[in-house]
Design an enzyme around this catalytic site. Sequence first.
Site, PDB file in Angstrom:
ATOM      1  CB  CYS A 244      -0.945   0.004   1.194  1.00 36.64           C
ATOM      2  SG  CYS A 244      -0.099   0.100   2.775  1.00 36.64           S
TER       3      CYS A 244
ATOM      4  CB  CYS B  65      -3.054   0.772   9.280  1.00 32.08           C
ATOM      5  SG  CYS B  65      -3.390   1.245   7.569  1.00 32.08           S
TER       6      CYS B  65
END
Length: 154
Positions: A60, A129
Amino acid sequence: MSFIKKSSRLLQSQLRRVQSVPIALYHENVVEHYENPRNVGSLDKKDVRVGTGLVGAPACGDVMKLQIKVDENGKIIDAKFKTFGCGSAIASSSLATEWVKGKSIDEAGKLKNTDIAKELRLPPVKLHCSMLAEDAIKAALADYKVKQQKNESN
């Protein structure tokens, strides 16, 4: 005329907020940490009491630097971060720095990405994350420990 100006300003501020983070997709805990991140910045990486963790997610493009400062008793007295990434990555970094402060090295090492994800209410597509934040904590702790070993051998 002033009513129109006030309405226009309010609409513009709301539009900026919607453009910065799609609020409908994020829980308010993420939005709060994204819009008001805690502990942004850097510590002196040359300081033997500072551990630095730099991690990234190639899939990402998120990159996270997390630093801790430890006192003579092994307690984390400060933490800073710099993150290049989405709102969830920034929020995860911010929360991680809040949570490690005041903890011992051992306690900080026990923080899990699942706890961060649960607190921020991250959706499944954003769990990476919180994993980055856990990895950054572990990397900062490892760097600190290496510095301590080198310092003791001198």
